[in-house]
Design an enzyme around this catalytic site. Sequence first.
Site, PDB file in Angstrom:
ATOM      1  N   ASP A   1       4.576   5.974   1.713  1.00 59.77           N
ATOM      2  CA  ASP A   1       4.881   4.594   2.097  1.00 59.77           C
ATOM      3  C   ASP A   1       4.045   3.647   1.235  1.00 59.77           C
ATOM      4  OD1 ASP A   1       5.882   2.462   3.538  1.00 59.77           O
ATOM      5  OD2 ASP A   1       4.618   2.785   5.293  1.00 59.77           O
TER       6      ASP A   1
ATOM      7  N   GLU B   1       5.022   0.315  -3.485  1.00 64.12           N
ATOM      8  CA  GLU B   1       5.620  -0.617  -4.453  1.00 64.12           C
ATOM      9  C   GLU B   1       4.709  -0.929  -5.649  1.00 64.12           C
ATOM     10  OE1 GLU B   1       7.593  -0.354  -0.890  1.00 64.12           O
ATOM     11  OE2 GLU B   1       5.560  -1.139  -1.067  1.00 64.12           O
TER      12      GLU B   1
END
Length: 926
Positions: A510, A513
């Site tokens: 997770d 980005e």
Amino acid sequence: MKSYQKLTSTQPAACRVEEEGAAPVPSGHGKLAPWWVGSGLLVAAVLLSTITVWVLRQVSGGWLGPTPPPKCLLVPESRRFDCYPERRVVVTQELCESRGCCFIQSPPLAEGRQGVPWCFYPPDFPSYTLESLNQTALGMVGLLVRREKAYYPQDIEKLRLDVEFETDTRLHIKITDAANPRYEVPLDVPRVMKRAENPIYSLNFSWDPFGVLLQRKATGTVLLNTTVAPLIFADQFLQISTSLPSKFLYGLGEHRGSLLHSLDWNTLTLWARDVSPTESFNLYGAHPFYLLMEEGGNAHGVFLLNSNAMEVALQPAPGLTWRTIGGVLDFYIFLGPDPNMVIQQYQQVIGFPAMPPIWALGFHLCRWGYGSSNDTWQTVRAMRNYQIPQDGQWNDIDYMDGYRDFTLDSQKFASLPSLVEDLHKHGQHYIMILDPGISSTSPQGSYWPFDEGLRRGLFLNTTQGQPLIGQVWPGFTAFADFSNPDTHQWWLENLQHFYAHVPFDGLWIDMNEPSNFMDGSEDGCPPGEFDNPPYTPAVLGDSLSAKTVCASARQKVSVHYNLHNLYGLMEAKATASALIKIRGKRPFVISRSTFPSQGRYSGHWLGDNRSQWKDMSYSIPGLLSFSLFGIPLVGADICGFSGSASEELCTRWMQLGAFYPFARNHNTQNEKAQDPTAFSPAARTAMKDVLLTRYSLLPFLYTLFHHAHLQGDAVARPLFFEFPWDVATWELDRQFLWGQSLLVTPVLEPGVDSVAGYFPQGTWYDFYMGSSVNSSGEMLKMSAPLEHVNLHIREGSILPTQKPGTTTEVTRGNPLRLIVALSSHATAWGDLFWDDGESLDTFEKGNYSYVVFNVTQNIFTSTVLHASTEATKVTVGTLSIFGVQKPPSKVLLNGQEKPFSYLDNQVLNVSDLGMSLSQGFSLQWL
């Protein structure tokens, strides 16, 4: 004067490349008429536009400014390509004309909406000229020269054009600096050894101005025409535009919205960003690939291999503009000609997806906020008590000590090792979350992951050479540099240490980005060309460093400015590799951030959605888009992540989510539980039933993933993939198919007991009962009480199913039931891939069984094309044949008579077959 023109089949090309592979023959620098003045109708439209502008000037009291030059009025609104795309700038006539562009104001739109650009390119705007073009073994090489500087700094005077005719259906066009090397995406792509012999495309060039003109030979359709606007190639601003042959365009992720993109002045930004899925925002991943449907049902795709911040501007011409702020223009064009083949050809370049372990296709359960391993265990026991299928139990960050990777809360999660042992005893699996941000504040010597990463120099660094410090869940953090191979080894060692205590089965990566709770770093970002480029695409937050690290951060391979969109891919690659080395089995990884080729290493979930009906609806175009992107293992958080799901919403969402390729129910902390055991007996039963339906279909689903792994077939498919000639399917995104055969029509609205769905032409059979419906290609209304989801089987299909159990392990030991859906010609076909469900490279090593099923002339045959010992462990128990027009007098199994039943709805059932899957057999009805 230079013109931007459209190539038609009746116009001469400035340079034509013959399909036989002969050298290109220049035909001079003859001009073609401007492409937007191709007919009397368009001329009339231009005259009308001119009159409209004059009238508007009168009624507006002159606010539209002086009358533009005639060359500007020649350009219809829909074909005005933006010359001043900068956001947060009021474009004035002075600013526009300083770039040499046309300025015509349009009436303002509602806030947040884009419209016709006020500043746009005139027909004679300077561009590059194709100075030379020479044949090579694989295609050709050319030189492009710009004689007038563009308006962005450090524009590049001379460019190299490389064209390779890679296959008959794939063309590779690359434009880069002719004199100096530039950053290119470090992605392994195929290298062809010979030129395509019979391409189904013809390629032409305009020399002055330079342009690419690509046509499909069979139809003459112009797929690309880049003469519609100038090519700009500066160091940090690269732009190329093209006309499009239709308005039916898909892909260009990751975004939330309909499957079919609007071309009404719609700009899509590609820059990985942590934000709850919201329309118009750039989301977690970047996929610069589009698929376009052409008139008549053909399809093609275009992939720009570029990882820099990018935006794609769509306009109603129809037209498209690529804008990126680094790298090169490296295009692959895929000619299909059908949409399935386009996606297969795309994956031949980026790589086919990995074969998942079969347990990854079971049902998964998670939440942030279990509170303890005992609470987690209690949920697992409740699921078992109600005999609800479950294969994976997950934990979010609450299992960690202070939210630090590779640690365990020794008080609240002390029993986690015992829980994992219990899961394994019951044939279930454990998956945990990991974040790439490594806590940097622990006392020296007390937290090995940071100490050792620092010692080895494995973190993203500032321009000063020190670890860049941001803030994520544990507080101040450094960020692992997965572009460094040494980081992969460190990541493996950390996982090995944790695995020794908690033998996990899969990993959920997770925040990759990468996400940052501050903009850039604790010290902000330095001034300079990377953090403050000449042009910033329309990213959320208006800055490349918004809620992520500084673009100037240094990594092993390049600067983060170039690598940002690759961060999740590189972490997934390291994580899958570590899992293989630790467990010796197929890895199971689910990643939030993705990039082309991600399917080789991980699946994807659609992020932090909300418990709302519209979020459930948007999940369908979300999962279908990722089917286009070559990441078939995809799903949304069932019942929604944030907010509280009502019983009705969660029931309907479980019915839809049971048909996500990746099916996981997950929600946030401080909200009521939403696992199936948390609801009323009626809702719980409906959820259990639909999960049992999923588990019964696992042999079919697993076979679909085999075909995805082998050749790039989509698992979850939009209807237009199978019915490209049916224009009515091109906009559908509230239904979808599993493979070619199973149509899913979920309820997506509250308070209803029926649902309307589109049935393409042909016969469709109710999955549960076998009743048929004949459609001419129409919307049909169906009963849909709360306990029912509508499933239909396409005529001509054979679906391998199995008696469902509560885990994939139990299910795999049960007898198979083969469902035959006869076509109008009484034929059908299907197949089954079978292996041990978890070993590495079973197909490549030959450790599998592959069986083909066929029906013709009232004879069903099962043919074993490849066999392994695994197939001897399972039997074919039942054959159900839908669409048998009249009652048989007898049924013969391998020539021996068998009992059977025949129902009024034309369903023939033959039970207790007892045939080993490893042996072929035939069954005839007379």
